[in-house]
Design a protein around this motif. Sequence first.
Motif, PDB file in Angstrom:
ATOM      1  N   LEU A 112       0.806  -1.220   0.000  1.00 23.98           N
ATOM      2  CA  LEU A 112       0.000   0.000   0.000  1.00 23.98           C
ATOM      3  C   LEU A 112       0.838   1.269   0.000  1.00 23.98           C
ATOM      4  N   ARG A 113       2.149   1.131   0.216  1.00 22.37           N
ATOM      5  CA  ARG A 113       3.001   2.314   0.323  1.00 22.37           C
ATOM      6  C   ARG A 113       3.769   2.561  -0.977  1.00 22.37           C
ATOM      7  N   ARG A 114       4.018   3.831  -1.258  1.00 23.56           N
ATOM      8  CA  ARG A 114       4.764   4.203  -2.459  1.00 23.56           C
ATOM      9  C   ARG A 114       6.142   4.761  -2.119  1.00 23.56           C
ATOM     10  N   ARG A 115       6.416   4.930  -0.835  1.00 16.88           N
ATOM     11  CA  ARG A 115       7.722   5.426  -0.401  1.00 16.88           C
ATOM     12  C   ARG A 115       8.106   4.693   0.877  1.00 16.88           C
ATOM     13  N   PRO A 116       9.380   4.667   1.217  1.00 15.23           N
ATOM     14  CA  PRO A 116       9.798   3.955   2.429  1.00 15.23           C
ATOM     15  C   PRO A 116       9.219   4.593   3.694  1.00 15.23           C
ATOM     16  N   LEU A 117       8.926   3.751   4.656  1.00 19.13           N
ATOM     17  CA  LEU A 117       8.578   4.219   5.992  1.00 19.13           C
ATOM     18  C   LEU A 117       9.866   4.650   6.677  1.00 19.13           C
ATOM     19  N   ARG A 118       9.887   5.858   7.225  1.00 24.42           N
ATOM     20  CA  ARG A 118      11.086   6.351   7.891  1.00 24.42           C
ATOM     21  C   ARG A 118      11.018   5.987   9.373  1.00 24.42           C
ATOM     22  N   VAL A 119      12.019   5.230   9.831  1.00 27.38           N
ATOM     23  CA  VAL A 119      12.092   4.769  11.222  1.00 27.38           C
ATOM     24  C   VAL A 119      13.241   5.504  11.892  1.00 27.38           C
ATOM     25  N   HIS A 120      12.917   6.351  12.864  1.00 28.48           N
ATOM     26  CA  HIS A 120      13.896   7.215  13.505  1.00 28.48           C
ATOM     27  C   HIS A 120      14.222   6.678  14.897  1.00 28.48           C
ATOM     28  N   GLY A 121      15.504   6.718  15.256  1.00 31.25           N
ATOM     29  CA  GLY A 121      15.890   6.276  16.589  1.00 31.25           C
ATOM     30  C   GLY A 121      17.321   6.648  16.903  1.00 31.25           C
ATOM     31  N   LEU A 122      17.686   6.474  18.165  1.00 35.01           N
ATOM     32  CA  LEU A 122      19.080   6.614  18.548  1.00 35.01           C
ATOM     33  C   LEU A 122      19.917   5.585  17.804  1.00 35.01           C
ATOM     34  N   ARG A 123      21.202   5.855  17.635  1.00 33.28           N
ATOM     35  CA  ARG A 123      22.071   4.916  16.924  1.00 33.28           C
ATOM     36  C   ARG A 123      21.993   3.516  17.532  1.00 33.28           C
ATOM     37  N   ALA A 124      22.033   3.429  18.854  1.00 33.90           N
ATOM     38  CA  ALA A 124      21.998   2.116  19.508  1.00 33.90           C
ATOM     39  C   ALA A 124      20.680   1.402  19.243  1.00 33.90           C
ATOM     40  N   THR A 125      19.586   2.139  19.207  1.00 33.40           N
ATOM     41  CA  THR A 125      18.277   1.530  18.931  1.00 33.40           C
ATOM     42  C   THR A 125      18.230   0.957  17.526  1.00 33.40           C
ATOM     43  N   LEU A 126      18.688   1.719  16.560  1.00 33.92           N
ATOM     44  CA  LEU A 126      18.661   1.240  15.174  1.00 33.92           C
ATOM     45  C   LEU A 126      19.620   0.073  14.974  1.00 33.92           C
ATOM     46  N   GLN A 127      20.725   0.069  15.679  1.00 39.02           N
ATOM     47  CA  GLN A 127      21.651  -1.062  15.588  1.00 39.02           C
ATOM     48  C   GLN A 127      20.988  -2.349  16.071  1.00 39.02           C
ATOM     49  N   VAL A 128      20.204  -2.251  17.144  1.00 36.20           N
ATOM     50  CA  VAL A 128      19.486  -3.428  17.644  1.00 36.20           C
ATOM     51  C   VAL A 128      18.460  -3.908  16.619  1.00 36.20           C
TER      52      VAL A 128
END
Length: 294
Positions: free
Chosen positions: A72-88
């Motif tokens: 249903l999406r035409r563009r990426p969902l942007r997921v924002h977080g601290l560096r450590a959160t995104l690394q996990v």
Amino acid sequence: MQIRVLGCSGAIARGERTTAFLVDDDLLVDAGTGVGDLTLEEMARIDDVVLTHSHLDHVAALPLMVDAVAGLRRRPLRVHGLRATLQVLRAHIFNNLVWPDFSALPSSEAPLIHFVEFDVGQTLMLGRRVPKLVEVLPAVHTVPACGFAVRRADGRSHWVFSGDTERNKPFWRRLNQLDVGVLVIETAFSTSERQLAERSLHLSPPALLEELAHMAPTARYPVYITHTKPAAVAEIRAEVEALVRAQLRWPALRLHWLAAGQMLTVPAGKEGGASLPAAPPGRGGGDRNSSGNG
């Protein structure tokens, strides 16, 4: 600005959903199990997800939501977080073992999600349809964590979420500089589990009262309690209300209890404060003198 409470419990049970808030219709704050109450169309309208930290009760529905709305999406969902959160997230969820790596699928040129790193103290401009400013606030937890202060770009008043945290003076120093429309703050454990709360870096009722003592003397915004453990909701509520009643210097404190399904409204500026939500069917809500679970 509208904040829909999708989940605000410290764990799951019937009617209990973990942390997730939908701001207007395009910003998701944390992605706990409450996300499952959204329709596919509502999930597809979300452009940005901001995460307080990597614990499962705050991210559990994210991989499932991405998969559900992939077509249903035409563009990426942007997921924002601290560096450590995104690394996990990269290492332990979107790793092609627990779940597909949607940051590279269906292709690296056109992925389903795009990870965006932020730092405490940074302010993000998010929202394609309804622009919002999201300030990243400090938190004190067992993993790198944060809270958020959110306002519409054309407004002044903030919805503030503490995230998971223990005592946190820097949070209050910044909060007392802001125009706050409503504060949502955690109290995960009862007084009988105060030592466990301190070890896991959560608040208990006595610690909550210590934190609320940092509110500016002129503050009149409502305070909403979140993240209570389902088995201890009544105990935590009774303890908090008893402690507040004993504080005669707080006659104007507006204390409330969140429940999944509530809708909070934060006005543009200081004039009105946040409007009180109606309690969802079958759930207690409202002020500190009302009965039932929140």
